[in-house]
Design an enzyme around this catalytic site. Structure first.
Site, mmCIF file in Angstrom:
data_model
loop_
_atom_site.group_PDB
_atom_site.id
_atom_site.type_symbol
_atom_site.label_atom_id
_atom_site.label_comp_id
_atom_site.label_asym_id
_atom_site.label_seq_id
_atom_site.Cartn_x
_atom_site.Cartn_y
_atom_site.Cartn_z
ATOM 1 N N HIS A 54 0.957 -1.050 0.108
ATOM 2 C CA HIS A 54 0.017 0.007 -0.044
ATOM 3 C C HIS A 54 0.962 1.203 0.033
ATOM 4 O O HIS A 54 1.932 1.355 0.532
ATOM 5 C CB HIS A 54 -0.806 0.030 1.182
ATOM 6 C CG HIS A 54 -2.208 -1.055 1.240
ATOM 7 N ND1 HIS A 54 -2.861 -0.820 2.212
ATOM 8 C CD2 HIS A 54 -2.252 -2.088 0.583
ATOM 9 C CE1 HIS A 54 -3.842 -1.958 1.726
ATOM 10 N NE2 HIS A 54 -3.471 -2.664 0.673
ATOM 11 N N GLU A 56 0.901 3.816 1.678
ATOM 12 C CA GLU A 56 1.426 4.115 3.216
ATOM 13 C C GLU A 56 2.599 3.355 3.686
ATOM 14 O O GLU A 56 3.538 3.840 4.200
ATOM 15 C CB GLU A 56 0.341 4.356 4.297
ATOM 16 C CG GLU A 56 -0.914 4.887 4.018
ATOM 17 C CD GLU A 56 -1.890 4.138 3.116
ATOM 18 O OE1 GLU A 56 -1.791 3.532 2.290
ATOM 19 O OE2 GLU A 56 -3.340 4.312 3.758
ATOM 20 N N CYS A 84 -6.161 1.920 5.767
ATOM 21 C CA CYS A 84 -6.892 0.802 6.100
ATOM 22 C C CYS A 84 -6.391 0.173 7.550
ATOM 23 O O CYS A 84 -5.315 0.691 8.186
ATOM 24 C CB CYS A 84 -6.477 -0.557 5.200
ATOM 25 S SG CYS A 84 -5.020 -0.967 5.231
ATOM 26 N N CYS A 87 -2.574 -0.348 7.469
ATOM 27 C CA CYS A 87 -1.659 0.747 7.461
ATOM 28 C C CYS A 87 -1.843 1.613 8.459
ATOM 29 O O CYS A 87 -0.880 2.210 9.123
ATOM 30 C CB CYS A 87 -2.001 1.581 6.007
ATOM 31 S SG CYS A 87 -1.494 0.894 4.893
#
Length: 153
Positions: A54, A56, A84, A87
């Site tokens: 992801h 992040e 999410c 993260c």
């Protein structure tokens, strides 16, 4: 005080890169306490075949490598979509000082929408969190991506 719109514009540029590479268009940038960029990333889940790639996670890893520390206490993470649970957990573990995000995520948001990992008082760290920064612009990029994906299928 940091200019949240400026920070989000830079994260949005990362999201556009993800969009162009046919990844879910989420981008993230980490700024140190002086406002300098120390990490950036965009979703690379498809390219890397890695569910943890992801924006992040990539930006946080880059920032920690840049400063040579596993903690980002005085740093700000700007991300175009609400983090999410994975993260948000990484944000807490890295002790990020502040998180600003664009679009709220009604399905996976873990900074107040579905759950609040970043604000959980039982955990050892709670960053400041500001949501809805350039919300419409960030949300529209996501909508365009998924609309295009549906049309192709």
């Amino acid at each position: 005080m940091m200019d949240f719109t400026y920070c989000m514009e830079l994260a949005f540029r990362e999201a556009v890169t993800a969009f162009e590479r046919k990844e879910v268009p989420v981008g993230a940038v980490v700024f140190d306490g002086s406002g300098h960029i120390i990490g950036r990333g965009y979703n690379q889940v498809e390219a890397l075949g890695d569910a943890t790639a992801h924006a992040e996670m990539i930006a946080l890893t880059s920032a920690m490598a840049t400063i040579g520390s596993k903690y980002l206490n005085d740093c700000t993470l700007a991300v175009t979509l609400e983090p999410c649970p994975m993260c948000a957990g990484a944000i807490v573990n890295a002790k990020v000082g502040r998180v600003i995000f664009g679009a709220y995520d009604p399905k996976m948001g873990a900074s107040g929408t579905v759950m609040n990992v970043t604000g959980c008082q039982q955990l050892n760290h709670q960053p400041q969190v500001f949501g809805g920064i350039m919300e419409n612009k960030c949300q529209n990029l996501l909508k365009d991506f998924f609309r295009d994906l549906r049309q192709k299928n």
